[in-house]
Design a protein around this motif. Structure first.
Motif, short mmCIF file in Angstrom:
data_model
loop_
_atom_site.label_atom_id
_atom_site.label_comp_id
_atom_site.label_asym_id
_atom_site.label_seq_id
_atom_site.Cartn_x
_atom_site.Cartn_y
_atom_site.Cartn_z
N UNK A 110 0.84 -1.21 0.00
CA UNK A 110 0.00 0.00 0.00
C UNK A 110 0.87 1.25 0.00
N UNK A 111 0.46 2.20 -0.84
CA UNK A 111 1.20 3.46 -0.98
C UNK A 111 0.24 4.60 -0.69
N UNK A 112 0.58 5.43 0.26
CA UNK A 112 -0.28 6.55 0.62
C UNK A 112 0.08 7.77 -0.23
N UNK A 113 -0.93 8.28 -0.92
CA UNK A 113 -0.75 9.46 -1.78
C UNK A 113 -1.61 10.58 -1.23
N UNK A 114 -1.07 11.77 -1.24
CA UNK A 114 -1.82 12.91 -0.69
C UNK A 114 -2.33 13.76 -1.85
N UNK A 115 -3.65 13.79 -2.02
CA UNK A 115 -4.25 14.59 -3.10
C UNK A 115 -4.45 16.03 -2.62
N UNK A 151 -7.08 7.52 9.03
CA UNK A 151 -7.98 6.78 8.14
C UNK A 151 -7.22 6.22 6.93
N UNK A 152 -6.13 6.88 6.53
CA UNK A 152 -5.43 6.48 5.30
C UNK A 152 -4.33 5.44 5.55
N UNK A 156 -0.75 -2.27 6.24
CA UNK A 156 0.00 -2.62 5.02
C UNK A 156 0.68 -1.42 4.35
N UNK A 157 0.60 -0.24 4.96
CA UNK A 157 1.22 0.93 4.34
C UNK A 157 2.74 0.77 4.35
N UNK A 158 3.33 0.74 3.15
CA UNK A 158 4.79 0.56 3.05
C UNK A 158 5.48 1.87 2.68
#
Ligand code: PMP
Ligand code: GLN
Length: 387
Positions: A110-115, A151-152, A156-158
């Motif tokens: 999982x990749x967290x992207x900031x919009x 929440x984001x 699994x956030x890598x």
């Protein structure tokens, strides 16, 4: 054919610039300065082209540029980087992003992207097999908060991809926001790719803070920079990435199969430029701040609600608050075709739940260009307000 690319539109920057060229419109869309860049840096490149080597430089970059990057960040951001094991030269920040994403994302991560997010991030993450998760910033503050991050992030956030200062919102994450993010990155044992190409373009006495300097982040940050932005030479495509040796080793393996190297003459000139005196950087910021104020004042007089711009060379207008009910794409299409001014609809920077009432304009332009852009934006507003 790979559906990820086959189904993808041409980038909004290219599409708008192509329309502006075709229609003869004033181009305040794609971000590039219309000046020539610093003469001394260009002269240095000319000399290096004539007198230096034109063969492959070392794969991680010319030692003189890698040293210059480490020295530059020591001088400007109090960082302590080892040029030999922690700095890799790339063909622009774009290649640095690709190399870092391909090297660090495994299928299923999982990749967290900031919009709003820069256009290259999501396609690269998808191509690497990453699973995107989004946090969403909204005008006028474009702030992150703890609830949004909680929440984001998941177990699994890598990886997190951060852009600071942010294109397109022209906002800056302050120390508190970076701390919120850093705490969670450490707690999830994740890594951050921090795209800091706009690090020198911060205004009104503000200071850019590299997330790598936050507690626990030194070993888990890939910091990306670009000579194209620092020297207003966007066509050069000289960038770099800085990371602890265990990350640099892996990312360099991806870099060697993307571009392998970057033109040595431009690397030499970038090295020269990074060592220029503080005055160059201060004057560059002052010049851009003046252009920002000129565009903001003109748009304000034309009836637009201008959002604050504290970094980058962009500013945005809030269409709804300017009395325009059309969405950003409709506005931008009409503005370029009927009023002769290209802008960028900010919804292009969202993958879901887009902000649709904001368009971005680039102010890295000569006064005449800014003034004709303002006149055409005034025409565009008339069209929407009187129809
Ligand atoms: N990241 C961001 C946030 C950008 O705005 C840009 C270009 N404007 C890039 C990366 C690409 O930089 P480069 O031209 O050095 O590849
Ligand atoms: N980064 C520039 C912008 O935001 C455009 C770069 C590009 O066209 N890829 O306008």
């Amino acid at each position: 054919m790979n559906p990820i690319y086959a189904e993808m539109p041409t980038t909004i920057f290219e599409a708008m610039s192509a329309l502006a060229r075709e229609l003869g419109a004033v181009n305040l869309g794609q971000g590039f300065p219309d000046g020539r860049g610093p003469d001394a840096v260009i002269e240095h490149a000319v000399t290096a082209l004539r007198e230096g080597s034109n063969q492959y430089p070392p794969m991680p970059g010319l030692p003189e540029l890698r040293r210059a990057v480490a020295d530059h960040y020591r001088r400007h951001q109090d960082m302590d980087l080892d040029w030999a094991t922690e700095v890799t030269v790339t063909s622009g920040a774009t290649e640095a992003l690709a190399a870092a994403i391909f090297a660090l994302v495994k299928p299923g991560d999982e990749v967290l992207l900031i919009q709003p997010m820069y256009d290259a991030y999501l396609p690269l993450v998808l191509r690497a097999g990453g699973v995107p998760r989004f946090a969403r910033l909204a005008p006028p503050d474009w702030r992150i908060d703890a609830e949004m991050l909680d929440a984001a992030f998941t177990p699994n956030t890598r990886l997190v991809i951060l852009n600071n200062p942010i294109n397109p919102s022209a906002s800056l994450f302050d120390a508190d926001s970076l701390a919120l993010l850093a705490e969670r990155i450490v707690a999830h044992d994740a890594i951050v790719i921090s795209d800091e190409v706009w690090e020198h373009l911060v205004f009104d006495g503000r200071r850019h803070l590299p997330i790598m300097a936050m507690p626990g982040m030194r070993e888990r940050t890939v910091k990306i920079g670009s000579a194209g932005k620092i020297f207003s030479l966007t066509g050069w495509k000289v960038g770099w990435m800085c990371a602890a040796p265990h990350l640099t080793r892996v990312i360099a393996k991806a870099h060697q199969f993307l571009t392998f190297t970057t033109p040595p003459n431009l690397q030499a000139a970038a090295a020269y430029g990074l060592a220029m005196s503080d005055d160059y950087f201060a004057e560059m910021r002052e010049g851009y701040a003046r252009s920002r104020d000129r565009l903001a004042a003109g748009l304000g007089q034309a009836g637009y609600a201008v959002l604050p711009s504290v970094g980058t060379y962009f500013l945005s207008v809030d269409l709804a608050a300017s009395g325009i009910s059309a969405d950003d794409v409709t506005f931008a299409e009409m503005a370029v075709r009927e009023a002769g001014v290209a802008t960028i609809p900010v919804s292009a920077f969202y993958a879901e739940d887009a902000v649709r009432n904001v368009v971005r304009l680039c102010f890295a332009k000569r006064d005449e260009t800014i003034d004709s852009g303002i006149a055409r934006m005034a025409m565009a507003r008339q069209f929407f307000v009187s129809n």
